[in-house]
Design an enzyme around this catalytic site. Structure first.
Site, short mmCIF file in Angstrom:
data_model
loop_
_atom_site.label_atom_id
_atom_site.label_comp_id
_atom_site.label_asym_id
_atom_site.label_seq_id
_atom_site.Cartn_x
_atom_site.Cartn_y
_atom_site.Cartn_z
CB CYS A 115 -0.79 -2.50 -7.97
SG CYS A 115 -0.20 -3.11 -6.39
CD GLU A 166 3.76 -2.73 -7.75
OE1 GLU A 166 2.89 -1.83 -7.82
OE2 GLU A 166 3.49 -3.92 -7.52
CG LEU A 167 4.16 2.23 -3.28
CD1 LEU A 167 4.38 3.63 -2.74
CD2 LEU A 167 4.27 1.19 -2.18
CB SER A 220 -0.91 0.01 1.23
OG SER A 220 -0.16 0.24 2.41
#
Length: 480
Positions: free
Chosen positions: A290, A256-257, A237
């Site tokens: 994502c 990596e969000l 997150s």
């Protein structure tokens, strides 16, 4: 508080791998099947001592991994890939039981992870620097200079539940290919499949301490802030990503969000093809990706036909028991996640959105949900849904939407369907995201590509070649 030992041999106690030894946990927590209930396994709750020992082991393994020639690292990764491939069913079934992801997707994920390890093996023998020409100045004339790449050291890898094996591979594979040691902390919601995956590396002959595993979220702050960690790779997150970024000081990082999965469908595109792809890429993995398709913008002349086509395609997707190979979409990771998405849908409806499909929840399962008549201010548009729900919005002018996405906090990937080269190039130039997929959705990804976001959606790139670049450091030398 520690839970009692499992009452059934079908619920194993997972061990941590620390300094080449399997360590029994002092405390455990139950990992439950989100679809049918029941305990799948008991996962360790790693302690500060476990973390310290894992970091010590990784530090001791650093020179061993750094000294290993590239061809040996490549051979190790290929051996691990072979073992992972041979255990596809075992690892995939464990993943399906603990995450609720459809078994067919779990098996595909394991296969894909094995293939990605092979890509990492290929890159292990291609790590290169460059010759730096020095005769461009009087100071440098006559000198010979090179820029070389060396392992960064110890990588702390923290992975989520939604792609537990695949995303672990995108951290472990490049880290090992580059000659680093690793401390891996998987999601507490998907530890069993990762444990089985790590067993493959042990059998492949990984050097002692080159991979260590920790479990539970409590140990994460200690892990990322410890001075023995040289690089932090995190997928998860935005909120946690920012906490990590603020806690690690000068350490290098790859984050990596999240994103809001924007995909455009222009009137000149194949609308039916685009509708099918958008519907399926919004619902795949129960929307827990994502880059899942979340917000679809359709040019007005094609809008009604597109909405109808999406709904028809949605009706063909088989939701149900994750362990049934006929099921295409299982459930969310737990009931709390499903309740959160259900609440987002409810707030949108209360604010005037029209529900054209779905919106029904049973336990951790949520039916495929499609919303129209939404407003940009609704959280179902401007926040990450991370569930099987999508919005469809009409537009007349596309350039203002490009600007709005570029100005938003998110910037992972976007997609655009069009037969106009000029419009495709405009999207590439003007949408500020980590990737623009032409005639594909925001969810498209191949494992060799540089994948990652900008702005709040992340820092750095995954993909073996690009992650290795991040997980090595440059060293310049010159001969006078």
């Amino acid at each position: 508080m520690s839970l009692p030992p499992p009452k059934s041999p079908d619920a194993p106690v997972i061990q941590s791998l620390i300094a080449g030894q399997w360590r029994d946990p002092e405390h455990v927590q139950a990992v439950c099947d989100p679809y049918r209930g029941g305990v799948v396994a008991y996962s360790p709750v790693s302690s500060a001592r476990d973390c310290n020992d894992a970091l010590d082991a990784a530090a001791q393994a650093r020179p061993v991994m750094a000294a290993m020639p590239g061809y040996e690292r490549a051979a190790l990764l290929r051996r691990a890939a072979d073992i992972v491939a041979s255990r596809t069913q075992e690892i995939g079934r464990a993943m399906a039981m603990e995450t609720g992801k459809a078994l067919r997707d779990c098996l595909m994920e394991v296969t894909r992870s094995s293939e990605t390890l092979r890509l990492c093996a290929e890159e292990a023998v291609r790590i290169e620097g460059e010759h730096v020409p020095m005769d461009g100045s009087a100071t440098g004339a006559g000198k010979i200079a090179m820029l070389m790449r060396f392992p960064v050291g110890t990588v702390a890898a923290i992975t989520p539940f939604n792609g537990p094996i695949h995303l672990a591979t995108h951290k472990l594979g490049p880290a090992l290919a580059a000659g680093n040691s690793v401390v891996l902390k998987p999601s507490p919601k998907a530890p069993l499949c990762v444990h089985k995956y790590i067993e493959a590396f042990v059998e492949a002959g990984i050097p002692t301490g080159a991979i260590n595993t920790l479990y539970g979220d409590a140990v994460a702050p200690q892990l990322v802030s410890d001075a023995r960690v040289d690089f932090v790779s995190f997928t998860g997150s935005i909120r946690v990503g920012k906490l990590i970024r603020n806690a690690i000081g000068m350490k290098r990082v790859a984050l990596e969000l999240g994103g809001v999965g924007s995909t455009f469908v222009h009137g000149d595109a194949d609308v039916l093809l685009a509708a099918k792809a958008c519907a399926r890429n919004a619902m795949a993995l129960a929307g827990q990706s994502c880059v899942s398709v979340q917000n679809v913008y359709v040019q007005k002349p094609a809008y009604e036909a597109f909405v109808d086509a999406v709904c028809r395609e949605i009706d063909t997707i088989r939701f149900g028991d994750p362990m049934d190979m006929a099921t295409e979409v299982g459930c969310l990771i737990d009931e709390a996640a499903a309740i959160r998405v259900e609440a987002m849908v409810g707030r949108a409806r209360d604010a005037g959105a029209r529900l054209v499909r779905g919106g029904k929840r049973q336990g951790a399962s949520l039916s495929a949900t499609v919303l129209t008549d939404v407003k940009p201010s609704m959280d179902i548009v401007c926040d990450e849904i991370f569930g099987p729900a999508m919005t469809i919005q009409p537009y007349e002018q596309i350039e203002p939407l490009f600007a709005a996405i570029s100005d938003s906090p998110f910037g992972l990937q976007s997609g655009i369907y069009t037969n106009s080269l000029d419009l495709a190039l405009s999207a590439i130039r003007n949408i500020r995201t980590g990737g623009v997929i032409v005639n594909g959705t925001s969810r498209w990804r191949a494992d060799q590509m540089p994948y990652g976001g900008v702005k709040d959606s992340g820092i750095g790139r995954e993909g073996p070649k690009y992650a290795i670049r991040d997980m090595t450091e440059e060293r310049f030398f010159v001969f006078n």
